[in-house]
Design an enzyme around this catalytic site. Structure first.
Site, PDB file in Angstrom:
ATOM      1  N   VAL A 155       0.705  -1.471   0.608  1.00  0.00           N
ATOM      2  CA  VAL A 155       0.122  -0.170  -0.331  1.00  0.00           C
ATOM      3  C   VAL A 155       0.959   1.525  -0.252  1.00  0.00           C
ATOM      4  O   VAL A 155       1.537   1.633   0.546  1.00  0.00           O
ATOM      5  CB  VAL A 155      -0.935   0.421   1.427  1.00  0.00           C
ATOM      6  CG1 VAL A 155      -2.081   1.515   1.224  1.00  0.00           C
ATOM      7  CG2 VAL A 155      -1.582  -1.657   1.310  1.00  0.00           C
ATOM      8  N   GLU A 212      -1.627   0.500 -17.805  1.00  0.00           N
ATOM      9  CA  GLU A 212      -0.857  -0.373 -18.358  1.00  0.00           C
ATOM     10  C   GLU A 212      -1.849  -0.171 -19.363  1.00  0.00           C
ATOM     11  O   GLU A 212      -3.182   0.553 -19.832  1.00  0.00           O
ATOM     12  CB  GLU A 212      -1.660  -1.342 -17.364  1.00  0.00           C
ATOM     13  CG  GLU A 212      -1.368  -1.663 -16.301  1.00  0.00           C
ATOM     14  CD  GLU A 212      -0.013  -2.327 -16.461  1.00  0.00           C
ATOM     15  OE1 GLU A 212       0.227  -3.117 -17.336  1.00  0.00           O
ATOM     16  OE2 GLU A 212       0.898  -1.486 -15.427  1.00  0.00           O
ATOM     17  N   ASP A 223      -7.184  -2.083  -8.304  1.00  0.00           N
ATOM     18  CA  ASP A 223      -6.362  -2.030  -7.348  1.00  0.00           C
ATOM     19  C   ASP A 223      -6.675  -1.821  -6.676  1.00  0.00           C
ATOM     20  O   ASP A 223      -6.305  -1.909  -4.815  1.00  0.00           O
ATOM     21  CB  ASP A 223      -5.503  -1.232  -8.453  1.00  0.00           C
ATOM     22  CG  ASP A 223      -3.936  -0.587  -7.704  1.00  0.00           C
ATOM     23  OD1 ASP A 223      -3.017  -2.049  -7.252  1.00  0.00           O
ATOM     24  OD2 ASP A 223      -3.853  -0.046  -7.029  1.00  0.00           O
ATOM     25  N   LYS A 227      -5.835  -2.397  -2.089  1.00  0.00           N
ATOM     26  CA  LYS A 227      -5.290  -2.268  -0.517  1.00  0.00           C
ATOM     27  C   LYS A 227      -6.716  -1.890   0.053  1.00  0.00           C
ATOM     28  O   LYS A 227      -5.811  -2.124   1.590  1.00  0.00           O
ATOM     29  CB  LYS A 227      -4.859  -0.898  -1.579  1.00  0.00           C
ATOM     30  CG  LYS A 227      -3.583  -0.740  -2.604  1.00  0.00           C
ATOM     31  CD  LYS A 227      -2.968   0.203  -3.290  1.00  0.00           C
ATOM     32  CE  LYS A 227      -2.493  -0.388  -4.444  1.00  0.00           C
ATOM     33  NZ  LYS A 227      -2.333   0.625  -5.084  1.00  0.00           N
TER      34      LYS A 227
END
Ligand SMILES: NC(=O)c1ccc[n+]([C@@H]2O[C@H](COP(=O)([O-])OP(=O)(O)OC[C@H]3O[C@@H](n4cnc5c(N)ncnc54)[C@H](OP(=O)(O)O)[C@@H]3O)[C@@H](O)[C@H]2O)c1
Length: 347
Positions: A155, A212, A223, A227
Site C-alpha cells: 500500500v 497499463e 487495485d 489495498k
C-alpha cells in the site's frame, strides 16, 4: 553483526530496484543497523531460481537480467526451473516476494509465500494478491511458524502507512481511514481538472507509463479495492472479501462533472475508505469499505494531492486526523518499502 540471507522471487521492475538498493545501502545497513545482508537466491519466470549459499554477485545478476541472459550463467550457482522448487530445496532467512499481483487467486505469489512461511522464512512482499486475498490466514501461518510476514510496500509503496499506524500510532484507536491509493486514477483525474477529457487523460497516463494498455484494474477501482482489503486486515483485523467493498471506478466521470466540482471549489478524487460503524446489536462495530469517486472541498488534505501521488488520512481517538502523503509506486520507492521491512525484521 547480524547476518541475514535473502531469496528474492520476482526480478522485474521492483525486484531489480530492490537489488540495486541492497548494493547501494550495504555499508549503511552494516553501520547503522548492524546487519550484513546477503542475497543468496534470485528467481524470475523465464530463468527459474538460482542459488549460491555464500551470496550472489548482485551487479552480475542485474547485468544478466538487463541483457536478458539466463540467470544461471552466474558462476557457481545451483539452478532450479521454478521458484517453488528452488525455495523448497534451498535455505535462507527471508523471502522477498515480488511477482506480479493476481487478484483472482494470488498466484504464483500465494504458493511462494506459503512455502516460505512453512519452511520458517520471514516474508517481505510488495505483492498485493496474497495480501489482499489471504492476509489474515498468512499472518496466522507466520505466527504458527515463529516468523514475520511484512507487507508495507503493498500500500503506497515505500511511503510508510502500515508502520505509521501499527507502530508510530500504537495505542491510538483508529476508527476510519480515507485515501488516494491509486496513482493512475489520480493522474487521470488531475489531468481532467486541467482541462482534458477522460480519453485524453487516459491516453496521456498510458504514454507516460502510469497506466497499463489494459487499464481496467486501475480505472475500475480493483487495485484500490485490493489495498483496502489489505488495510482492513492489517489495521482493523477484519477479513473482507472483494465483493464486500462497495466499488465504483472513474470511467463514467465526465469533464463536465470535474468542471462543476472545480466551480464549487472542490476536486474529484477516487477515495478508498474504511470506517467503523457503531452497532447496537452487541455484535461489535461493522467495518464499512468503499472505493468510489467523491468531490472533496479544498480544505480536505486529500483534495490537493495531485498527479501520481498517493495519500492516506487516518482518523484516531488521540490524534484526530493524521495524513501521510507520498509516492505510491516506482522501482526505488517500492524497493524502499521492502528495505524498511527487511530492517524491521532485524529489530
Ligand atoms: N511497480 C511498482 O511501482 C509497484 C508498486 C507497489 C507494488 N508493486 C507490486 O510488486 C510486484 C512486482 O511488480 P513489478 O512492477 O516488479 O512487476 P514486473 O516488472 O512485471 O516483475 C515481475 C517479476 O516476477 C517474475 N515472475 C512472474 N511469475 C513468476 C514465477 N512463477 N516465478 C518466479 N518469478 C516470476 C517475472 O519474471 P520474468 O522477468 O521472467 O517475466 C518478473 O521478473 C507486483 O505484485 C506489483 O503489484 C509494484
Amino acid at each position: 553483526m547480524k547476518h541475514l540471507r535473502l531469496s528474492l522471487v520476482g526480478f522485474g521492475v521492483v525486484g531489480q530496484g530492490f537489488a540495486e538498493l541492497l548494493v547501494d545501502k550495504h555499508a549503511d545497513l552494516k553501520q547503522q543497523f548492524g546487519v550484513d545482508v546477503t542475497l543468496v537466491g534470485v528467481a524470475n519466470a523465464r530463468h527459474g531460481f538460482i542459488y549460491r549459499g555464500d551470496g550472489l554477485d548482485i551487479p552480475r545478476v542485474l547485468e544478466l537480467a538487463a541483457k536478458r541472459r539466463p540467470l544461471a550463467e552466474h558462476p557457481g550457482v545451483t539452478h532450479w526451473d521454478s521458484a517453488l522448487g528452488g525455495l523448497q530445496a534451498s535455505s535462507a532467512d527471508v523471502l522477498v516476494e515480488v511477482t506480479p499481483t493476481n487478484l483472482r487467486d494470488g498466484e504464483p505469489g500465494m504458493s511462494h509465500v506459503r512455502m516460505a512461511l512453512v519452511k520458517g522464512l520471514h516474508v517481505v512482499t510488495a505483492n498485493k494478491g496474497p495480501a489482499a486475498l489471504a492476509a489474515t490466514e498468512l499472518l496466522t501461518l507466520a505466527r504458527q511458524h515463529g516468523v514475520q510476514l511484512r507487507m508495507e510496500s503493498t500500500v503506497m509503496a515505500g511511503t510508510p502507512v502500515i508502520s505509521t499506524i501499527r507502530e508510530g500510532m500504537a495505542g491510538a484507536r483508529v476508527y476510519g481511514i480515507r485515501g488516494i491509493l491509486n496513482g493512475t486514477t489520480n493522474y487521470i483525474l488531475s489531468a481532467m481538472a486541467s482541462g482534458r477529457d477522460y480519453a485524453e487523460a487516459l491516453a496521456e497516463a498510458q504514454a507516460r507509463g502510469y497506466a497499463e494498455t489494459d487499464p481496467t484494474a486501475d480505472v475500475e477501482g480493483y487495485d484500490a479495492v485490493a489495498k483496502t482489503l489489505i488495510l482492513a486486515a492489517l489495521i482493523f483485523g477484519r477479513t473482507l472479501k472483494p465483493e464486500q467493498v462497495i466499488r465504483r471506478g472513474i470511467t463514467t466521470i465526465s469533464r463536465e462533472q470535474v468542471q462543476t466540482a472545480l466551480d464549487e471549489g472542490k476536486r474529484i478524487k477516487l477515495i478508498a475508505s474504511l470506517r467503523l460503524l457503531a452497532s447496537d446489536d452487541g455484535k461489535g462495530d461493522a467495518l464499512e469499505a468503499r472505493v468510489e469517486p467523491g468531490a472533496l472541498p479544498l480544505d480536505d488534505p486529500l483534495a490537493r494531492v495531485d498527479g501520481v501521488m498517493n495519500a492516506l488520512t487516518i482518523q484516531a481517538d488521540t490524534l484526530s486526523e493524521v495524513t501521510v502523503i507520498g509516492p505510491g509506486a516506482g522501482r526505488m520507492q517500492t524497493g524502499q518499502g521492502l528495505l524498511a521491512d527487511v530492517i524491521a525484521l532485524t529489530r
